[in-house]
Design a protein around this motif. Sequence first.
Motif, PDB file in Angstrom:
ATOM      1  N   ASP A 156       0.838  -1.208   0.000  1.00 52.23           N
ATOM      2  CA  ASP A 156       0.000   0.000   0.000  1.00 52.23           C
ATOM      3  C   ASP A 156       0.872   1.256   0.000  1.00 52.23           C
ATOM      4  O   ASP A 156       0.472   2.304   0.497  1.00 52.23           O
ATOM      5  CB  ASP A 156      -0.947   0.001   1.198  1.00 52.23           C
ATOM      6  N   LEU A 216      -5.367   4.085  -3.462  1.00 55.05           N
ATOM      7  CA  LEU A 216      -4.655   4.147  -2.193  1.00 55.05           C
ATOM      8  C   LEU A 216      -4.779   5.521  -1.553  1.00 55.05           C
ATOM      9  O   LEU A 216      -4.913   5.644  -0.331  1.00 55.05           O
ATOM     10  CB  LEU A 216      -3.177   3.805  -2.408  1.00 55.05           C
ATOM     11  N   ASP A 269      -8.182   5.731  -0.080  1.00 56.12           N
ATOM     12  CA  ASP A 269      -8.514   4.575   0.757  1.00 56.12           C
ATOM     13  C   ASP A 269      -9.801   3.898   0.270  1.00 56.12           C
ATOM     14  O   ASP A 269     -10.704   3.605   1.051  1.00 56.12           O
ATOM     15  CB  ASP A 269      -8.675   5.011   2.213  1.00 56.12           C
ATOM     16  N   THR A 325     -11.360   0.448   1.709  1.00 60.40           N
ATOM     17  CA  THR A 325     -12.218   0.359   2.892  1.00 60.40           C
ATOM     18  C   THR A 325     -13.504   1.154   2.721  1.00 60.40           C
ATOM     19  O   THR A 325     -14.263   1.324   3.667  1.00 60.40           O
ATOM     20  CB  THR A 325     -11.460   0.892   4.132  1.00 60.40           C
TER      21      THR A 325
END
Length: 270
Positions: free
Chosen positions: A134, A247, A250, A253
């Motif tokens: 990541d 990334l 995010d 999630t």
Amino acid sequence: MATATRRRTDGPLRSTLVAAALAILGLGAQQVTTLPAFLLDPRLIDAPTEASIASRALLLILGFVGLALVGGLYLAVSGRGWSYVDLRFPTRREWGYVLAGIVGSIAFYVLISLLVQALSLPTAENQVSMYIGDDQTMVLVMIAIVFLFNAPTEEFLYRNIVQKRLYDAFSRLQAVAIASVIFGLIHLPVYATLSESLLATTVPVAVVVGGAAIFGFLYAKTENLLVPIAAHAVFNGVQFGLLYIALEYDLETAEPSTSLLVDLLTAVPL
């Protein structure tokens, strides 16, 4: 570049075996040329994401150098010389092929990714993703590596050497098909070690074959190595660019509909 009507000077079996041997030699050379990186940073062996960015970049760059060395060695041993390399600045028509290749490869990638998601097909982890994790900085480094090393060396060996070698015994389209299959098959051992089933191995290999066919077709139509190099580099650059966005925000999630971007990026080989 030889014309489509050139006299065939080699048998199909011999031509295929030589092409396959060159591809295998390229894979073997990568194992040798990357050794200095592993010696400098042993973490690359069992914990690659913990290694420094410089070490990871060096590893990938040295791997692509191995491909270039095999191609250069073949030109020297066979007496073909660097005049065998079809490299020149593209014409306006050839830039059109570059654009078509970029659009076509992205469309192919998206369709396959959606198919993988819709059918819930298993797929092996992308080997490059093992070195990225990541780390957003590493993603940006990968974009530079793609343009400077990945696309140029892969197209040089697998299109200008392997595919062109097949012209001695096959038509252009046949050579594209055979070279693409060879390119896919040499990825088989890598994906096999990263997957848990035969299907998970087959899916990314099939995608590699399809992508290689697109770039091989561009080379066959234009007889200019810079055309597939440019299309290949931009295509991979777009993939890493999307990964950087995923990334950065995010998305992994986020809500399922949003995190689909991350799933698509990791479902198919870069």
